[in-house]
Design an enzyme around this catalytic site. Structure first.
Site, PDB file in Angstrom:
ATOM      1  N   LYS A 476       0.829  -1.206   0.000  1.00 24.35           N
ATOM      2  CA  LYS A 476       0.000   0.000   0.000  1.00 24.35           C
ATOM      3  C   LYS A 476       0.865   1.259   0.000  1.00 24.35           C
ATOM      4  O   LYS A 476       2.035   1.247   0.392  1.00 24.35           O
ATOM      5  CB  LYS A 476      -0.941  -0.006   1.216  1.00 24.35           C
ATOM      6  CG  LYS A 476      -2.015  -1.104   1.186  1.00 24.35           C
ATOM      7  CD  LYS A 476      -3.123  -0.777   0.208  1.00 24.35           C
ATOM      8  CE  LYS A 476      -4.141  -1.913   0.074  1.00 24.35           C
ATOM      9  NZ  LYS A 476      -5.011  -2.074   1.223  1.00 24.35           N
ATOM     10  N   ARG A 511      -4.073 -10.373   3.878  1.00 24.80           N
ATOM     11  CA  ARG A 511      -4.276 -10.354   2.425  1.00 24.80           C
ATOM     12  C   ARG A 511      -3.035  -9.744   1.777  1.00 24.80           C
ATOM     13  O   ARG A 511      -2.729  -8.563   2.006  1.00 24.80           O
ATOM     14  CB  ARG A 511      -5.531  -9.547   2.088  1.00 24.80           C
ATOM     15  CG  ARG A 511      -5.906  -9.517   0.615  1.00 24.80           C
ATOM     16  CD  ARG A 511      -7.203  -8.746   0.419  1.00 24.80           C
ATOM     17  NE  ARG A 511      -7.604  -8.730  -0.989  1.00 24.80           N
ATOM     18  CZ  ARG A 511      -7.204  -7.819  -1.863  1.00 24.80           C
ATOM     19  NH1 ARG A 511      -6.383  -6.840  -1.474  1.00 24.80           N
ATOM     20  NH2 ARG A 511      -7.613  -7.861  -3.124  1.00 24.80           N
TER      21      ARG A 511
END
Length: 552
Positions: A476, A511
């Site tokens: 991210k 995840r």
């Protein structure tokens, strides 16, 4: 404490007595409807009178049938397809006058009293009804019969067992019905689900009344602690489980690794790499070989400002890969998840073999998905996001006072909505939404503060504080901001660090893009976690002093 508690006592004639599997359901129902009961003070007796209807029963909120009563019903099953039986029982209760508002977690438990029989599934629901207590009892007996329960040995195997644990703030003591249930105090498989339906904030008047009925100065929390509390969860006696496909997963026993498979041309990390079916299948096989337990397939990008596809466009990308991936031998024993916020896509994916739905919007972008997820009977991931991918990083949506507290509150609102649509708590997974509607500092606070999020959730619902947490920090932008790397692949080491902190703070599913690195990190974290117990705060119901119980 708890105000007035209505008490009812009566003794039925011997011809009307019901003991467990003895006496027919039809005779019992007829007997109940022929009798009426008058409230009386404790110690006095009420004489049943012959009448064609159940009349004279009055609780704090009025006469039965004229006002909603809050109730708790316990559920148990150890014969046949236990999860499907629970689903049937929930639907039949709803059609019989019970409005289900909350669900407990799902527990697999060792049999009690008669131990030579299969393991049970146990849970409980909280709801409202206008049925009187004996009318409710009659309805529950009818449901048990319709599902297939017949006579048998006491405490023996049964396809379904439905017991009234609590009814309003009333105390009922008769040969036919005792409320609160007389054996609550000795049964972990009853107390654990019951406590799930309560909150720690102590500002709910009916919960205060229920605690006062527990015959324990510290309420049901103290009773639960006396049986070992959360320290017994995860033992052979009782495990908290998530039903997925044909599996019952104890998510506290092992951290699950969810491998990301993006079929999009514009995802922030690997857009365009796996658009071809062959490339997608090759990547799925790689993720599985690296240790992924779940493959999460997404055909729509949810990066900031991504163009939204229609359900038809999303399915055109998804279906060819799904049809192929379900046939590869490597997928045996693994789980498939679909990353979508569309009801139509979720329906088609589950029809083609997907085991769970991962919705970044938690039902906000297509409200139909909540009803669909309930009907499909698969786990549903609710993620925290404000707005949609095109607005989530707007100045308005990035405003927080206490980010963990607000994420918990907003997630719980979505949980309640999902439950009201019929998704049981035992099928809900929560994702705090790393990278969605959050700045770099917010993401760090959330990863560090997963325990705080659980604690805040527990003020409203202890059960909601126990559900699995999915964490998705992989590659991210906040990691890029910290590490100053432009290539997303160079963020895999940073992802491992974020995943490690997340698992040690309570994440149950991670995840990730690189399943190999993160599977190893998860194994180390699980090894460190073994034998450790964290604490949760439960208020004493008598003097409001702190008391702690162990959380596995």
């Amino acid at each position: 404490m708890g105000g007035h508690v209505a008490t009812y006592r009566c003794r039925l004639p011997s011809s009307h007595r019901i003991r467990d599997e003895q006496a027919s359901t039809e005779a019992a129902a007829a007997a109940l409807l022929r009798l009426s009961f008058t409230p009386c003070s404790r110690g006095s007796k009420a004489v049943p009178t012959a009448t064609p209807h159940l009349v004279g029963w009055k609780g704090r909120t009025g006469t039965a049938g004229s006002a909603d009563q809050e109730i708790v019903i316990a559920m148990g099953s150890n014969v046949g397809d236990r999860v499907s039986t629970f689903d049937r029982a929930l639907q039949m209760m709803k059609s019989s006058g019970v409005n289900i508002t909350r669900h407990a977690c799902l527990y697999e438990t060792a049999p009690a009293y008669v131990t030579d029989q299969p393991r049970f599934l146990n849970s409980a629901i909280r709801g409202t009804t206008r049925l009187g207590p004996y009318e409710l009892l009659m309805k529950l007996k009818e449901i048990e019969k319709n599902i297939g329960r017949t006579g048998g040995i006491r405490y023996g195997p049964r396809p379904i067992d439905l017991d009234i644990l609590l009814y309003g703030n009333s105390q009922i003591d008769s040969e036919t019905l005792i409320v609160p249930h007389e054996r609550i105090h000795e049964r972990p498989f009853v107390l654990a689900p019951l406590v799930d339906l309560l909150g720690t904030s102590c500002d709910d008047s009916i919960e205060t009344s229920w605690h006062s009925l527990s015959k324990c100065s510290g309420g049901f929390f103290e009773l639960w602690n006396k049986l070992g509390g959360e320290s017994v969860i995860g033992t052979e006696g009782i495990k908290r489980v998530l039903p997925v496909g044909n599996h019952l997963i104890d998510w506290c026993e092992k951290t699950l690794v969810m491998g990301i498979l993006n079929l999009t041309p514009d995802s922030f990390s690997d857009g365009g790499k796996f658009q071809r079916v062959e490339a997608a299948i090759s990547q799925a096989k790689l993720l599985i070989s690296q240790g992924a337990d779940i493959i999460d397939i997404g055909a729509q990008s949810t990066r900031p400002f991504a163009k939204r596809l229609s359900p038809k466009e999303e399915l055109e990308r998804l279906i060819p890969v799904l049809d192929k991936i379900t046939k590869i031998p490597e997928i045996e024993g693994k789980l498939l998840s679909v990353d979508t916020f569309y009801a139509e896509v979720a329906t088609e994916a589950v029809k083609r073999g997907v085991h769970m739905i991962n919705d970044v919007s938690g039902g906000q972008l297509d409200p139909r998905i909540l009803k669909v997820a309930a009907e499909l009977g698969v786990p549903y991931v609710i993620m925290h996001m404000r707005g949609d991918p095109s607005t989530m990083q707007s100045e308005k949506n990035l405003q927080y006072g206490d980010v963990c507290k607000e994420v918990a509150s907003e997630l719980y609102t979505q949980v309640r909505e999902a439950e009201l649509f019929g998704i049981p708590l035992w099928r809900i997974v929560l994702d705090p939404g790393i990278g969605f509607s959050k700045k770099c500092g917010h993401n760090i606070e959330v990863i560090k503060g997963l325990k705080s999020i659980r604690s805040e959730m527990g003020k409203m619902s202890i059960g909601a504080s126990h559900v699995p947490i999915l964490l998705g920090p992989s590659r991210k932008s906040f990691l890029r901001e910290i590490c100053n790397h432009d290539n997303p692949v160079d963020l895999d080491a940073a992802t491992v660090a974020a995943v490690t902190i997340g698992i040690l703070n309570g994440a149950n599913i991670v995840r990730v893009h690189n399943a190999g690195y993160c599977a190893d990190a998860a194994k180390v974290c699980d090894a460190l976690h073994k034998g450790r117990r964290r604490k949760t705060y439960l208020p004493d119901q008598t003097d409001k002093k702190s008391q702690f119980c162990d959380i596995g």
